[in-house]
Design a protein around this motif. Structure first.
Motif, PDB file in Angstrom:
ATOM      1  N   GLN A  91      35.784  42.506  63.239  1.00  0.00           N
ATOM      2  CA  GLN A  91      36.273  41.226  62.761  1.00  0.00           C
ATOM      3  C   GLN A  91      36.873  41.396  61.369  1.00  0.00           C
ATOM      4  O   GLN A  91      36.355  42.138  60.541  1.00  0.00           O
ATOM      5  CB  GLN A  91      35.126  40.224  62.713  1.00  0.00           C
ATOM      6  CG  GLN A  91      35.563  38.834  62.318  1.00  0.00           C
ATOM      7  CD  GLN A  91      34.432  37.846  62.415  1.00  0.00           C
ATOM      8  OE1 GLN A  91      33.347  38.210  62.838  1.00  0.00           O
ATOM      9  NE2 GLN A  91      34.691  36.630  62.022  1.00  0.00           N
ATOM     10  N   ALA A  92      37.966  40.689  61.126  1.00  0.00           N
ATOM     11  CA  ALA A  92      38.637  40.785  59.832  1.00  0.00           C
ATOM     12  C   ALA A  92      37.763  40.183  58.743  1.00  0.00           C
ATOM     13  O   ALA A  92      37.072  39.177  58.954  1.00  0.00           O
ATOM     14  CB  ALA A  92      39.972  40.066  59.892  1.00  0.00           C
ATOM     15  N   ARG A  93      37.795  40.800  57.567  1.00  0.00           N
ATOM     16  CA  ARG A  93      37.033  40.317  56.419  1.00  0.00           C
ATOM     17  C   ARG A  93      37.899  39.372  55.603  1.00  0.00           C
ATOM     18  O   ARG A  93      39.103  39.546  55.511  1.00  0.00           O
ATOM     19  CB  ARG A  93      36.607  41.489  55.536  1.00  0.00           C
ATOM     20  CG  ARG A  93      35.811  42.525  56.259  1.00  0.00           C
ATOM     21  CD  ARG A  93      34.389  42.067  56.372  1.00  0.00           C
ATOM     22  NE  ARG A  93      33.633  43.108  57.062  1.00  0.00           N
ATOM     23  CZ  ARG A  93      32.573  42.865  57.775  1.00  0.00           C
ATOM     24  NH1 ARG A  93      32.146  41.645  57.892  1.00  0.00           N
ATOM     25  NH2 ARG A  93      31.926  43.824  58.361  1.00  0.00           N
ATOM     26  N   ARG A  94      37.256  38.432  54.974  1.00  0.00           N
ATOM     27  CA  ARG A  94      37.989  37.530  54.096  1.00  0.00           C
ATOM     28  C   ARG A  94      38.319  38.259  52.797  1.00  0.00           C
ATOM     29  O   ARG A  94      37.503  38.995  52.256  1.00  0.00           O
ATOM     30  CB  ARG A  94      37.159  36.308  53.762  1.00  0.00           C
ATOM     31  CG  ARG A  94      37.010  35.366  54.882  1.00  0.00           C
ATOM     32  CD  ARG A  94      36.307  34.138  54.404  1.00  0.00           C
ATOM     33  NE  ARG A  94      36.132  33.221  55.509  1.00  0.00           N
ATOM     34  CZ  ARG A  94      35.438  32.119  55.428  1.00  0.00           C
ATOM     35  NH1 ARG A  94      34.841  31.788  54.289  1.00  0.00           N
ATOM     36  NH2 ARG A  94      35.328  31.323  56.458  1.00  0.00           N
ATOM     37  N   SER A  95      39.487  38.016  52.315  1.00  0.00           N
ATOM     38  CA  SER A  95      39.844  38.614  51.018  1.00  0.00           C
ATOM     39  C   SER A  95      39.400  37.651  49.931  1.00  0.00           C
ATOM     40  O   SER A  95      39.540  36.437  50.035  1.00  0.00           O
ATOM     41  CB  SER A  95      41.347  38.862  50.939  1.00  0.00           C
ATOM     42  OG  SER A  95      42.029  37.639  51.054  1.00  0.00           O
ATOM     43  N   LEU A  96      38.866  38.197  48.887  1.00  0.00           N
ATOM     44  CA  LEU A  96      38.388  37.388  47.779  1.00  0.00           C
ATOM     45  C   LEU A  96      39.545  37.094  46.832  1.00  0.00           C
ATOM     46  O   LEU A  96      40.251  38.002  46.404  1.00  0.00           O
ATOM     47  CB  LEU A  96      37.273  38.090  47.036  1.00  0.00           C
ATOM     48  CG  LEU A  96      36.000  38.321  47.842  1.00  0.00           C
ATOM     49  CD1 LEU A  96      35.021  39.148  47.036  1.00  0.00           C
ATOM     50  CD2 LEU A  96      35.381  36.990  48.199  1.00  0.00           C
ATOM     51  N   ARG A  97      39.731  35.838  46.511  1.00  0.00           N
ATOM     52  CA  ARG A  97      40.769  35.463  45.561  1.00  0.00           C
ATOM     53  C   ARG A  97      40.188  35.581  44.151  1.00  0.00           C
ATOM     54  O   ARG A  97      39.028  35.267  43.930  1.00  0.00           O
ATOM     55  CB  ARG A  97      41.220  34.036  45.787  1.00  0.00           C
ATOM     56  CG  ARG A  97      41.977  33.853  47.040  1.00  0.00           C
ATOM     57  CD  ARG A  97      42.536  32.452  47.050  1.00  0.00           C
ATOM     58  NE  ARG A  97      42.554  31.945  48.407  1.00  0.00           N
ATOM     59  CZ  ARG A  97      42.852  30.709  48.718  1.00  0.00           C
ATOM     60  NH1 ARG A  97      43.130  29.839  47.784  1.00  0.00           N
ATOM     61  NH2 ARG A  97      42.853  30.331  49.967  1.00  0.00           N
ATOM     62  N   PRO A  98      41.022  36.029  43.253  1.00  0.00           N
ATOM     63  CA  PRO A  98      40.497  36.081  41.865  1.00  0.00           C
ATOM     64  C   PRO A  98      40.259  34.676  41.323  1.00  0.00           C
ATOM     65  O   PRO A  98      41.004  33.753  41.605  1.00  0.00           O
ATOM     66  CB  PRO A  98      41.598  36.807  41.095  1.00  0.00           C
ATOM     67  CG  PRO A  98      42.808  36.703  41.951  1.00  0.00           C
ATOM     68  CD  PRO A  98      42.356  36.508  43.358  1.00  0.00           C
ATOM     69  N   ARG A  99      39.202  34.523  40.570  1.00  0.00           N
ATOM     70  CA  ARG A  99      38.865  33.241  39.981  1.00  0.00           C
ATOM     71  C   ARG A  99      39.731  32.975  38.765  1.00  0.00           C
ATOM     72  O   ARG A  99      40.070  33.872  38.021  1.00  0.00           O
ATOM     73  CB  ARG A  99      37.392  33.190  39.559  1.00  0.00           C
ATOM     74  CG  ARG A  99      36.487  33.160  40.734  1.00  0.00           C
ATOM     75  CD  ARG A  99      35.116  32.877  40.277  1.00  0.00           C
ATOM     76  NE  ARG A  99      34.402  32.224  41.360  1.00  0.00           N
ATOM     77  CZ  ARG A  99      33.274  31.600  41.216  1.00  0.00           C
ATOM     78  NH1 ARG A  99      32.706  31.540  40.030  1.00  0.00           N
ATOM     79  NH2 ARG A  99      32.703  31.055  42.233  1.00  0.00           N
ATOM     80  N   ARG A 100      40.022  31.711  38.525  1.00  0.00           N
ATOM     81  CA  ARG A 100      40.832  31.362  37.363  1.00  0.00           C
ATOM     82  C   ARG A 100      39.980  30.990  36.196  1.00  0.00           C
ATOM     83  O   ARG A 100      38.961  30.484  36.185  1.00  0.00           O
ATOM     84  CB  ARG A 100      41.765  30.205  37.689  1.00  0.00           C
ATOM     85  CG  ARG A 100      42.763  30.618  38.689  1.00  0.00           C
ATOM     86  CD  ARG A 100      43.698  29.492  38.902  1.00  0.00           C
ATOM     87  NE  ARG A 100      44.625  29.837  39.987  1.00  0.00           N
ATOM     88  CZ  ARG A 100      45.530  29.057  40.465  1.00  0.00           C
ATOM     89  NH1 ARG A 100      45.657  27.854  39.957  1.00  0.00           N
ATOM     90  NH2 ARG A 100      46.318  29.426  41.431  1.00  0.00           N
TER      91      ARG A 100
END
Length: 100
Positions: A91-100
């Motif tokens: 299953q594909a993993r979620r990519s983490l978005r950088p926090r602002r």
């Protein structure tokens, strides 16, 4: 919608346990003989209720159910085995978005 007759012709039937089938046939035969020969067996019992229900109707319904509906775990159907397998593709993993 697929009818029962059409479904039973195309789907593979699960094997019926011959011991259970023989036991139910024996119970049906004994119940029928009791109902035919003993007038008291056609009556009502205080704790059991209507005796023909327990002597003939319940074994007949159990035998009918055994022949029309598969027992769970008696034989694995291909669809059940396919659903139990693990996925070939992870299953594909979620990519983490950088926090602002």
């Amino acid at each position: 919608m697929m009818t029962i007759a059409a479904r039973s012709r195309h789907e593979p039937r699960t094997p019926i346990d011959p011991r259970l089938d023989a036991t139910l046939r024996y119970a049906i035969a004994i119940g029928a003989v009791l109902l035919l020969l003993l007038p008291a067996a056609r009556g009502h019992h205080a704790q059991l209720g209507w005796l023909p229900l327990w002597l003939l109707a319940m074994p007949l319904s159990a035998w009918w159910t055994l022949h029309w509906f598969p027992l769970p775990g008696s034989a694995l159907r291909p669809a059940a085995v396919a659903g139990a397998r693990r996925r070939a593709i992870p299953q594909a993993r979620r990519s983490l978005r950088p926090r602002r």
